[in-house]
Design a protein around this motif. Structure first.
Motif, PDB file in Angstrom:
ATOM      1  N   ASP A 106       0.096   5.579   1.105  1.00 33.77           N
ATOM      2  CA  ASP A 106      -0.822   6.633   1.515  1.00 33.77           C
ATOM      3  C   ASP A 106      -0.420   7.932   0.835  1.00 33.77           C
ATOM      4  O   ASP A 106       0.735   8.363   0.939  1.00 33.77           O
ATOM      5  CB  ASP A 106      -0.788   6.828   3.027  1.00 33.77           C
ATOM      6  CG  ASP A 106      -1.422   5.671   3.788  1.00 33.77           C
ATOM      7  OD1 ASP A 106      -1.880   4.709   3.135  1.00 33.77           O
ATOM      8  OD2 ASP A 106      -1.449   5.724   5.025  1.00 33.77           O
ATOM      9  N   TYR A 128      -4.041   0.352  -2.337  1.00 30.30           N
ATOM     10  CA  TYR A 128      -3.454  -0.979  -2.188  1.00 30.30           C
ATOM     11  C   TYR A 128      -3.536  -1.685  -3.532  1.00 30.30           C
ATOM     12  O   TYR A 128      -4.575  -1.642  -4.209  1.00 30.30           O
ATOM     13  CB  TYR A 128      -4.208  -1.780  -1.122  1.00 30.30           C
ATOM     14  CG  TYR A 128      -3.529  -3.075  -0.727  1.00 30.30           C
ATOM     15  CD1 TYR A 128      -2.549  -3.104   0.256  1.00 30.30           C
ATOM     16  CD2 TYR A 128      -3.870  -4.280  -1.342  1.00 30.30           C
ATOM     17  CE1 TYR A 128      -1.934  -4.287   0.627  1.00 30.30           C
ATOM     18  CE2 TYR A 128      -3.260  -5.472  -0.969  1.00 30.30           C
ATOM     19  CZ  TYR A 128      -2.291  -5.465   0.011  1.00 30.30           C
ATOM     20  OH  TYR A 128      -1.663  -6.635   0.376  1.00 30.30           O
ATOM     21  N   LEU A 134      -8.640   0.232  -4.019  1.00 32.83           N
ATOM     22  CA  LEU A 134      -7.975  -1.024  -4.382  1.00 32.83           C
ATOM     23  C   LEU A 134      -7.658  -0.984  -5.868  1.00 32.83           C
ATOM     24  O   LEU A 134      -8.541  -0.749  -6.699  1.00 32.83           O
ATOM     25  CB  LEU A 134      -8.874  -2.215  -4.070  1.00 32.83           C
ATOM     26  CG  LEU A 134      -8.315  -3.585  -4.478  1.00 32.83           C
ATOM     27  CD1 LEU A 134      -7.088  -3.936  -3.658  1.00 32.83           C
ATOM     28  CD2 LEU A 134      -9.386  -4.668  -4.339  1.00 32.83           C
ATOM     29  N   VAL A 153      -5.564  -7.164   2.598  1.00 38.36           N
ATOM     30  CA  VAL A 153      -5.760  -5.726   2.352  1.00 38.36           C
ATOM     31  C   VAL A 153      -5.882  -5.024   3.702  1.00 38.36           C
ATOM     32  O   VAL A 153      -6.695  -5.419   4.544  1.00 38.36           O
ATOM     33  CB  VAL A 153      -7.011  -5.483   1.497  1.00 38.36           C
ATOM     34  CG1 VAL A 153      -7.284  -3.986   1.350  1.00 38.36           C
ATOM     35  CG2 VAL A 153      -6.853  -6.137   0.126  1.00 38.36           C
ATOM     36  N   THR A 198      -8.024   1.041   3.707  1.00 36.54           N
ATOM     37  CA  THR A 198      -7.790   1.171   2.266  1.00 36.54           C
ATOM     38  C   THR A 198      -9.033   1.762   1.602  1.00 36.54           C
ATOM     39  O   THR A 198     -10.137   1.237   1.751  1.00 36.54           O
ATOM     40  CB  THR A 198      -7.477  -0.199   1.639  1.00 36.54           C
ATOM     41  OG1 THR A 198      -6.251  -0.697   2.186  1.00 36.54           O
ATOM     42  CG2 THR A 198      -7.349  -0.089   0.125  1.00 36.54           C
ATOM     43  N   ARG A 231      -5.419   5.920   1.240  1.00 34.83           N
ATOM     44  CA  ARG A 231      -4.632   4.686   1.150  1.00 34.83           C
ATOM     45  C   ARG A 231      -5.006   3.900  -0.099  1.00 34.83           C
ATOM     46  O   ARG A 231      -6.172   3.576  -0.334  1.00 34.83           O
ATOM     47  CB  ARG A 231      -4.839   3.818   2.388  1.00 34.83           C
ATOM     48  CG  ARG A 231      -4.075   2.491   2.354  1.00 34.83           C
ATOM     49  CD  ARG A 231      -4.017   1.861   3.729  1.00 34.83           C
ATOM     50  NE  ARG A 231      -3.262   2.742   4.631  1.00 34.83           N
ATOM     51  CZ  ARG A 231      -3.284   2.613   5.959  1.00 34.83           C
ATOM     52  NH1 ARG A 231      -4.015   1.674   6.535  1.00 34.83           N
ATOM     53  NH2 ARG A 231      -2.572   3.455   6.708  1.00 34.83           N
ATOM     54  N   PRO A 247     -12.603  -1.909   0.413  1.00 33.12           N
ATOM     55  CA  PRO A 247     -12.338  -0.534  -0.043  1.00 33.12           C
ATOM     56  C   PRO A 247     -13.605   0.174  -0.503  1.00 33.12           C
ATOM     57  O   PRO A 247     -14.626  -0.464  -0.794  1.00 33.12           O
ATOM     58  CB  PRO A 247     -11.395  -0.760  -1.227  1.00 33.12           C
ATOM     59  CG  PRO A 247     -11.844  -2.083  -1.791  1.00 33.12           C
ATOM     60  CD  PRO A 247     -12.233  -2.921  -0.590  1.00 33.12           C
ATOM     61  N   SER A 261       0.828  -1.202   0.000  1.00 35.36           N
ATOM     62  CA  SER A 261       0.000   0.000   0.000  1.00 35.36           C
ATOM     63  C   SER A 261       0.857   1.245   0.000  1.00 35.36           C
ATOM     64  O   SER A 261       2.058   1.210   0.291  1.00 35.36           O
ATOM     65  CB  SER A 261      -0.926   0.012   1.223  1.00 35.36           C
ATOM     66  OG  SER A 261      -0.175   0.118   2.419  1.00 35.36           O
TER      67      SER A 261
END
Length: 222
Positions: free
Chosen positions: A106, A113, A149, A142, A146, A111, A184, A104
């Motif tokens: 940020d 991933y 995605l 995950v 998050t 965030r 997500p 991941s």
């Protein structure tokens, strides 16, 4: 934060004008050309992929009118699934390009991933069995929090129709429709060219198929 999504480039490095200006470009797999000389089942094809990434793809990424690039690989990107991805050294990547392989990043509190793995199909790159013990563990991993995605492939039933078949990941669909806390808000994917441009929902997650080629691998944009 403004995002722009692309996937299934397959060597088609489209001209990007100011209308593509965004905070983050999200690229969801399958970068390399489809010509047989680039096929990853031979060492020569893998090395041609590496050279293309160095000489063509990375300079193109640097030309994008964005502040960050977030990407993951796909089933055509054989070079990235060999030797732990070390065929392309980290030092080749500009600081604002974030390559996510089950990891991941940020960016300004958001965030992202990335998961390159897709259900097994003729043993291409990053293929895994679509079972809870194999591909399912990718979704379990995950991290909480998050929001985006980035996945090469879609979930079953969302942006994944090929004729009368649904070919997305069943384990991903079950995860997104379940009650896990790590689901997500947004998923950016491709892989299924027939779903290019489609938007769907799987549970509470909005799924975007951002493929830029047709089922015949012809670019939809120039």
């Amino acid at each position: 934060m403004k995002l722009i999504g692309l996937s299934d480039i397959h060597g088609n490095l489209i001209r990007v004008g100011p209308e593509f200006t965004a905070d983050v470009a999200v690229i969801a797999g399958d970068m390399v050309p489809t010509s047989s000389v680039f096929h990853g089942t031979t060492s020569e094809g893998v090395m041609r992929q590496v050279e293309w990434v160095h000489s063509m793809f990375i300079p193109w990424l640097q030309s994008l009118p964005v502040r960050h690039v977030v990407l993951t690989w796909g089933n055509h990107d054989w070079f990235a699934d060999q030797q732990g991805g070390s065929l392309v050294p980290d030092l080749w990547w500009p600081e604002n390009v974030h390559v996510l392989v089950n990891t991941s990043v940020d960016i300004e509190g958001v965030r992202f991933y990335g998961v390159p793995q897709t259900p097994r199909f003729h043993d291409w790159a990053f293929n895994e069995d679509d079972t809870p013990e194999s591909l399912g563990r990718r979704w379990d991993a995950v991290p909480d929090g998050t929001r985006v995605l980035v996945s090469d492939g879609p979930p079953r039933g969302s942006c994944d129709s090929v004729g009368n078949l649904r070919v997305g990941s069943l384990t991903m669909e079950r995860w997104l429709r379940g009650e896990a806390t790590n689901r997500p808000e947004v998923m950016v994917c491709g892989h299924i060219h027939e779903g290019a441009g489609q938007v769907s929902h799987c549970g509470s997650t909005t799924v975007y198929n951002v493929s830029i080629v047709t089922p015949g691998y012809k670019p939809k944009y120039k």
